[in-house]
Design an enzyme around this catalytic site. Structure first.
Site, PDB file in Angstrom:
ATOM      1  N   THR A  84     109.316  20.305  33.890  1.00  0.00           N
ATOM      2  CA  THR A  84     108.637  21.537  34.300  1.00  0.00           C
ATOM      3  C   THR A  84     109.502  22.710  33.858  1.00  0.00           C
ATOM      4  OG1 THR A  84     107.657  20.380  36.169  1.00  0.00           O
ATOM      5  CG2 THR A  84     107.695  22.767  36.303  1.00  0.00           C
TER       6      THR A  84
ATOM      7  N   THR B  39     123.316  24.614  43.241  1.00  0.00           N
ATOM      8  CA  THR B  39     122.697  24.917  41.942  1.00  0.00           C
ATOM      9  C   THR B  39     121.606  25.984  42.070  1.00  0.00           C
ATOM     10  OG1 THR B  39     121.118  23.110  42.160  1.00  0.00           O
ATOM     11  CG2 THR B  39     123.162  22.611  41.011  1.00  0.00           C
TER      12      THR B  39
ATOM     13  N   GLY C  90     116.076  27.068  44.573  1.00  0.00           N
ATOM     14  CA  GLY C  90     115.991  26.446  43.259  1.00  0.00           C
ATOM     15  C   GLY C  90     114.795  26.956  42.475  1.00  0.00           C
TER      16      GLY C  90
ATOM     17  N   ASP D 115     123.916  22.625  53.940  1.00  0.00           N
ATOM     18  CA  ASP D 115     123.861  21.469  53.048  1.00  0.00           C
ATOM     19  C   ASP D 115     122.985  20.402  53.706  1.00  0.00           C
ATOM     20  OD1 ASP D 115     124.257  19.273  51.470  1.00  0.00           O
ATOM     21  OD2 ASP D 115     126.450  19.281  51.612  1.00  0.00           O
ATOM     22  N   VAL D 116     121.912  20.062  53.064  1.00  0.00           N
ATOM     23  CA  VAL D 116     120.955  19.100  53.640  1.00  0.00           C
ATOM     24  C   VAL D 116     121.546  17.687  53.707  1.00  0.00           C
ATOM     25  CG1 VAL D 116     119.806  18.614  51.430  1.00  0.00           C
ATOM     26  CG2 VAL D 116     118.523  18.410  53.556  1.00  0.00           C
TER      27      VAL D 116
ATOM     28  N   TYR E 232     121.374  10.407  39.372  1.00  0.00           N
ATOM     29  CA  TYR E 232     120.121  11.092  39.702  1.00  0.00           C
ATOM     30  C   TYR E 232     118.987  10.070  39.855  1.00  0.00           C
ATOM     31  CZ  TYR E 232     116.383  14.618  39.285  1.00  0.00           C
ATOM     32  OH  TYR E 232     115.296  15.435  39.487  1.00  0.00           O
TER      33      TYR E 232
ATOM     34  N   LYS F 122     117.064   9.128  43.411  1.00  0.00           N
ATOM     35  CA  LYS F 122     115.633   9.372  43.620  1.00  0.00           C
ATOM     36  C   LYS F 122     114.884   8.073  43.901  1.00  0.00           C
ATOM     37  CE  LYS F 122     115.271  13.925  42.921  1.00  0.00           C
ATOM     38  NZ  LYS F 122     114.870  14.850  44.000  1.00  0.00           N
TER      39      LYS F 122
ATOM     40  N   ASP G 132     119.048  26.011  51.806  1.00  0.00           N
ATOM     41  CA  ASP G 132     119.758  25.839  50.532  1.00  0.00           C
ATOM     42  C   ASP G 132     121.256  25.973  50.772  1.00  0.00           C
ATOM     43  OD1 ASP G 132     120.401  26.098  47.540  1.00  0.00           O
ATOM     44  OD2 ASP G 132     118.216  26.109  47.522  1.00  0.00           O
ATOM     45  N   ASN G 133     122.054  25.287  49.964  1.00  0.00           N
ATOM     46  CA  ASN G 133     123.506  25.507  50.032  1.00  0.00           C
ATOM     47  C   ASN G 133     124.019  26.209  48.766  1.00  0.00           C
ATOM     48  OD1 ASN G 133     123.353  23.488  48.149  1.00  0.00           O
ATOM     49  ND2 ASN G 133     124.993  22.238  49.005  1.00  0.00           N
TER      50      ASN G 133
END
Ligand code: UDP
Length: 318
Positions: free
Chosen positions: A180, A35, A10, A56-57, A150, A154, A31-32
């Site tokens: 960011t 994105t 990412g 995939d985590v 989202y 989180k 990472d999968n």
């Protein structure tokens, strides 16, 4: 340190991997590519201290310890429903990586006695009613709104991280990352800076949603990475905001980018705001990071934008 870093392909993950490797650490990057992008880590594939695990985590992790640190930076992060990478189009994946992904990475940290860091977000504050936002503010989130997948993932991830800290004594940290930007953001990410830079470089008018009076505060990636590494070195389980406190309106941002690029196509206003729940104001209170980490952003917006524009120009073949 031997570091497990999820979301390594990412935008933030790849810059973090660069810095960890430059500092002499070993990085197992996961990472999968949902994105993330292979281009972001192509330069690391031959690095002797870097290993890529394509996984995939949200599924139980097949990683070989030991680890000294586990950094959970995997997640879709763009709120734009018009982008294929926007989390409104990846709602289940977003909720899974925030919940199951956090669970699996915390389990790895517990198993190996590793320190842990959760990449959280200013989105836990929702459409805030307090300005600027200190870590002690509990937020204003609509649990069934378009951004909820989202925001609530989180918020759940933060609660789970605190639960592992309190119940098992895992040495955890939570970084609440504000807007960011920088090189390597996806050209079609859909967030405001990639959108505006792409439009300006194509000579198109910039698409401002609403009247452009909504504010954001933009932090350059190198400043953020420095703050993350400092946070990794202290013991602080409670959340820490990292972001740039310089607040500007979206309209000012559009005008700045048009000027830096030399785009004469101007601005097109879309009277409807992009989505219900699009925060009106967002600005971090970074008193805690200043005191705890002796950290504050150094890169001025125009400098960071100039570097980001150069990167976009190159990737767009201009
Ligand atoms: N925005 C905009 N035009 C765009 C993309 C975004 O006016 O092409 C606005 C968006 O409505 C929001 C702000 O810019 O108010 C920042 O959006 P972004 O997607 O970067 O992320 P957010 O800060 O909302 O999470």
């Amino acid at each position: 340190m031997r570091v497990l870093l999820t979301g390594v392909a990412g935008f933030i993950g790849s810059h973090l991997a660069d810095r960890l490797l430059a500092d002499g650490h070993e990085v197992v990057g996961l990472d999968n590519f949902l994105t993330g992008s292979r281009d972001n880590i192509a330069h690391l594939m031959e690095h002797p201290r870097f290993t890529l695990v394509e996984q995939d985590v949200s599924q139980p992790l097949q990683v070989e310890g030991p680890f000294d640190a586990v950094l959970h930076f995997a997640s879709p992060a763009s709120p734009n429903p018009l982008s294929p990478y926007g989390y409104p189009n990846l709602p289940i994946e977003t909720m899974q990586v925030g919940s199951l992904g956090t669970f699996h990475t915390l389990e790895v940290a517990r198993r190996y006695g590793a320190r842990y860091m959760l990449a959280s977000t200013s989105e836990v504050y929702g459409d805030p009613q307090v300005h600027p936002q200190p870590e002690t503010y509990w937020g204003h989130v609509n649990p069934v709104g378009e951004r909820a997948v989202y925001d609530e993932a989180k918020r759940f991830a933060e609660a789970l991280t605190m639960a592992y800290h309190r119940k098992f004594g895992v040495d955890t940290r939570i970084v609440r990352i504000f807007n960011t930007y920088g090189p390597r953001m996806r050209l079609d990410d859909g967030r405001v800076i990639p959108n505006f830079i792409g439009q300006a470089l194509r000579g198109e008018p910039l698409t401002v949603y609403g009247d452009g009076s909504q504010t954001r505060s933009f932090c350059y990636i190198d400043d953020l990475v420095e703050g993350i590494l400092r946070l990794l070195e202290v013991r602080e389980p409670y959340p820490v905001n990292l972001g740039n406190p310089h607040e500007i309106t979206v309209l000012q941002l559009a005008q700045t980018i048009n000027r830096l690029v030399g785009n004469e196509a101007g601005i097109t206003f879309f009277p409807e705001r992009r989505q219900e729940g699009d925060p009106n104001r967002r600005c971090p209170d970074i008193t805690k990071a200043r005191t705890l980490l002796q950290w504050e952003p150094k890169v001025a917006l125009e400098d960071g934008l100039t570097r980001t524009i150069a990167d976009f120009r190159r990737r767009m073949g201009l």
